[in-house]
Design a protein around this motif. Structure first.
Motif, PDB file in Angstrom:
ATOM      1  N   ARG A  52      -5.724 -13.297   0.578  1.00 53.69           N
ATOM      2  CA  ARG A  52      -5.466 -13.783  -0.636  1.00 53.69           C
ATOM      3  C   ARG A  52      -6.476 -14.625  -1.033  1.00 53.69           C
ATOM      4  O   ARG A  52      -6.933 -14.805  -2.489  1.00 53.69           O
ATOM      5  CB  ARG A  52      -4.200 -14.926  -0.737  1.00 53.69           C
ATOM      6  CG  ARG A  52      -3.010 -13.812  -0.273  1.00 53.69           C
ATOM      7  CD  ARG A  52      -1.882 -14.450  -0.919  1.00 53.69           C
ATOM      8  NE  ARG A  52      -1.547 -14.487  -2.477  1.00 53.69           N
ATOM      9  CZ  ARG A  52      -1.306 -13.466  -3.124  1.00 53.69           C
ATOM     10  NH1 ARG A  52      -0.819 -12.308  -2.428  1.00 53.69           N
ATOM     11  NH2 ARG A  52      -1.484 -13.548  -4.483  1.00 53.69           N
ATOM     12  N   THR A 102       7.091  -4.844  -0.860  1.00 54.58           N
ATOM     13  CA  THR A 102       6.002  -5.034  -2.016  1.00 54.58           C
ATOM     14  C   THR A 102       4.582  -4.677  -1.350  1.00 54.58           C
ATOM     15  O   THR A 102       3.621  -4.315  -2.377  1.00 54.58           O
ATOM     16  CB  THR A 102       6.234  -6.128  -2.680  1.00 54.58           C
ATOM     17  OG1 THR A 102       5.627  -7.072  -1.864  1.00 54.58           O
ATOM     18  CG2 THR A 102       7.562  -6.557  -3.109  1.00 54.58           C
ATOM     19  N   GLU A 126       2.843  -7.022  -0.621  1.00 49.73           N
ATOM     20  CA  GLU A 126       1.830  -8.291  -0.856  1.00 49.73           C
ATOM     21  C   GLU A 126       1.179  -8.913  -0.085  1.00 49.73           C
ATOM     22  O   GLU A 126       2.138  -8.966   1.047  1.00 49.73           O
ATOM     23  CB  GLU A 126       3.057  -9.073  -1.740  1.00 49.73           C
ATOM     24  CG  GLU A 126       2.380 -10.495  -2.183  1.00 49.73           C
ATOM     25  CD  GLU A 126       3.303 -11.410  -2.968  1.00 49.73           C
ATOM     26  OE1 GLU A 126       3.003 -12.401  -3.403  1.00 49.73           O
ATOM     27  OE2 GLU A 126       4.627 -10.909  -2.987  1.00 49.73           O
TER      28      GLU A 126
END
Length: 254
Positions: A217, A209, A211
């Motif tokens: 983050r 993904t 991610e």
């Protein structure tokens, strides 16, 4: 717990004198910072997770013959390390374009680089950790050509091992930062990997993904920072059984 003398405190860790000469105790804080300390926050349990992740990765590197300062984990937030003379350089290994490299060179994030690239940055919060060349490093005496050859050799070995390890658990090692130190044993000196290896110092992307599973983050306000670190630990098989909030700060260590 007896009180220990604080030797050094950084943005994410504290070093205390160790139980015997030539050792230190490295304590992992929950504090997190970005953009040269301009952005700050506390992420509960981050220090516990980074301690466990760094312990695991340093142990694996020791096992394949890469010398590190890690001796053993003492508890949920502390580990015993060898005292080294830190070389004032951050060694960054890049496999995929991201972060400052994309901004500097206009290469789209996520672009696979033609080969792994090593960059050097001067460890200086006051100057914002500027990028430096081998010419700067040798001219100002921060290191010498022999040491730089050793740093690059070790960094590439670490990269080869970690890239394979993370690939096996579905994670892409985009880039990471290493620090090294000089370990003195009598008159003999050896270069050792120091500091930590964790989602604080690596860019880790899910292979399927893309991610982010790392400090980006926090940098980019993506949220779920602790959850991403937990997922890295879970995939490595080392998530603390009772969760990352087991041990509060060292109130007895002043």
């Amino acid at each position: 717990m007896s009180r220990r003398r604080r030797v050094y405190e950084g943005k994410a860790k504290v070093l205390y004198e160790g139980p015997e000469p030539g050792t230190l105790v490295q304590y992992f804080k929950d504090d997190t910072t970005a953009f040269n300390n301009q952005k700050k926050a506390t992420i509960t349990g981050k220090g516990v997770l980074n301690n466990r992740i760094s312990e695991y990765l340093m142990t694996r590197l020791n096992d394949i013959g890469i010398p590190t300062h890690f001796v053993r984990r003492l508890n949920m937030r502390e580990q015993l390390i060898k005292e080294v003379e830190i070389i004032p350089l951050e060694v960054v290994v890049r496999n995929v374009a991201a972060g400052s490299l994309s901004k500097r060179l206009g290469v789209a994030e996520g672009t696979q680089l033609p080969r792994s690239i090593i960059e050097f940055y001067l460890k200086s919060d006051e100057l914002g950790d500027p990028m430096v060349t081998e010419e700067h490093i040798t001219a100002f005496g921060w290191s010498n050509t022999h040491e730089l050859d050793e740093l690059m050799h070790l960094a590439l070995r670490v990269n080869d091992f970690l890239s394979g390890l993370f690939l096996g658990i579905g994670i892409r090692l985009v880039d990471f930062k290493l620090e090294f130190g000089r370990y003195w044993h009598g008159d003999e000196m050896r270069i050792m990997l120091a500091d930590e290896i964790s989602p604080d110092s690596c860019r880790l992307w899910d292979i399927q993904t893309n991610e982010r599973m790392d400090k980006d983050r926090f940098r980019r306000d993506l949220g779920n920072v602790a959850e991403a670190y937990q997922e890295v630990a879970r995939r490595l098989g080392i998530l603390p059984e009772s969760g990352p909030r087991d041990m509060p700060g060292p109130s007895t260590m002043q």
